[in-house]
Design an enzyme around this catalytic site. Sequence first.
Site, PDB file in Angstrom:
ATOM      1  N   ARG A 103       0.934  -1.140   0.175  1.00  0.00           N
ATOM      2  CA  ARG A 103       0.050  -0.108  -0.059  1.00  0.00           C
ATOM      3  C   ARG A 103       0.803   1.141   0.089  1.00  0.00           C
ATOM      4  O   ARG A 103       1.576   1.437   0.888  1.00  0.00           O
ATOM      5  CB  ARG A 103      -0.981  -0.153   1.311  1.00  0.00           C
ATOM      6  CG  ARG A 103      -2.313   1.022   0.891  1.00  0.00           C
ATOM      7  CD  ARG A 103      -2.787   1.411   2.242  1.00  0.00           C
ATOM      8  NE  ARG A 103      -3.264   0.510   3.318  1.00  0.00           N
ATOM      9  CZ  ARG A 103      -4.088   0.510   3.707  1.00  0.00           C
ATOM     10  NH1 ARG A 103      -4.928   1.605   3.885  1.00  0.00           N
ATOM     11  NH2 ARG A 103      -4.588  -0.385   4.630  1.00  0.00           N
ATOM     12  N   THR A 107      -0.599   7.683  -1.299  1.00  0.00           N
ATOM     13  CA  THR A 107      -2.006   7.650  -1.875  1.00  0.00           C
ATOM     14  C   THR A 107      -3.026   6.636  -1.386  1.00  0.00           C
ATOM     15  O   THR A 107      -4.204   6.679  -1.319  1.00  0.00           O
ATOM     16  CB  THR A 107      -1.707   7.120  -3.360  1.00  0.00           C
ATOM     17  OG1 THR A 107      -1.139   5.670  -3.296  1.00  0.00           O
ATOM     18  CG2 THR A 107      -0.969   8.033  -3.955  1.00  0.00           C
ATOM     19  N   ASP A 199       0.071 -10.512  12.809  1.00  0.00           N
ATOM     20  CA  ASP A 199       0.351 -10.223  11.281  1.00  0.00           C
ATOM     21  C   ASP A 199       0.906 -11.717  10.993  1.00  0.00           C
ATOM     22  O   ASP A 199       1.690 -12.443  11.508  1.00  0.00           O
ATOM     23  CB  ASP A 199       1.690  -9.382  11.515  1.00  0.00           C
ATOM     24  CG  ASP A 199       2.416  -9.114  10.179  1.00  0.00           C
ATOM     25  OD1 ASP A 199       2.477 -10.210   9.216  1.00  0.00           O
ATOM     26  OD2 ASP A 199       2.656  -8.093   9.411  1.00  0.00           O
ATOM     27  N   ASP A 202       4.543 -12.539   9.602  1.00  0.00           N
ATOM     28  CA  ASP A 202       5.283 -12.247  10.704  1.00  0.00           C
ATOM     29  C   ASP A 202       5.239 -13.761  11.425  1.00  0.00           C
ATOM     30  O   ASP A 202       6.373 -14.431  11.915  1.00  0.00           O
ATOM     31  CB  ASP A 202       5.141 -11.323  11.737  1.00  0.00           C
ATOM     32  CG  ASP A 202       5.749 -10.090  11.437  1.00  0.00           C
ATOM     33  OD1 ASP A 202       6.728 -10.192  10.242  1.00  0.00           O
ATOM     34  OD2 ASP A 202       5.435  -9.019  11.558  1.00  0.00           O
TER      35      ASP A 202
HETATM   36  N1  URA Z   1      -2.822  -8.528   7.737  1.00  0.00           N
HETATM   37  C1  URA Z   1      -2.351  -9.204   8.603  1.00  0.00           C
HETATM   38  O1  URA Z   1      -1.191 -10.110   8.555  1.00  0.00           O
HETATM   39  N2  URA Z   1      -2.934  -9.333   9.909  1.00  0.00           N
HETATM   40  C2  URA Z   1      -3.986  -8.370  10.016  1.00  0.00           C
HETATM   41  O2  URA Z   1      -4.560  -8.458  10.972  1.00  0.00           O
HETATM   42  C3  URA Z   1      -4.497  -7.628   9.049  1.00  0.00           C
HETATM   43  C4  URA Z   1      -3.630  -7.746   7.798  1.00  0.00           C
END
Ligand code: URA
Length: 208
Positions: A103, A107, A199, A202
Amino acid sequence: MQVKVIDHPLIQHKLSLLRDKNTGSKDFRELLEEIAMLMAYELTRNLPLEETEIETPVARTRCKVLTGKKLGVVPILRAGLGMVNGVLRLIPAAKVGHVGVYRDPETLKPVEYYCKLPTDVSERDFIVIDPMLATGGSSVATIDMLKRKGAKNIKLMCLVAAPEGVHLVNEQHPDVEIYTASVDERLNDHGYIVPGLGDAGDRIFGTK
Ligand code: URA
């Protein structure tokens, strides 16, 4: 809101283990792959079959086999990688494309930074894999791009979805069926799904 929540007990149990912050990367990867395989079973429910004749050790018989419809699987980098092998265990002949989208901080629009797809996009049905459907921007950008290259039949496989992401995909691509194990409450101010699982990239790769 058009979305198919796959509420199979095995998927729901494994998802709860994934959500737990104490689940480490090794277990996270294994559980995610298992869920992907179970979800692929549901996504492929309507694959076309044809009749063929075979000989069992006892008699000749007519039976059903897949027509050989060409499939493509497109994980969105990086978390999508965690679900690919589970899908391929059920549909090993599928070709795998990869798409990377980030992203733009100014923008806030999705920008494609990597794209490698099978050459015959217009001849394949696609499963796009976006494990965490948050704002929906990456999924919409990937589906836009597949359609521009001629794909006509696309399904979206997610693990956890936010209502915001489901709404955006429904609005931009009403023909694309979304499959998920859960529609969670909302997005927080940092774009994380609540309660979510953090995430996903991760947690798969042990980064952060
Ligand atoms: N991407 C992720 O890995 N976790 C989220 O909660 C949102 C986007």
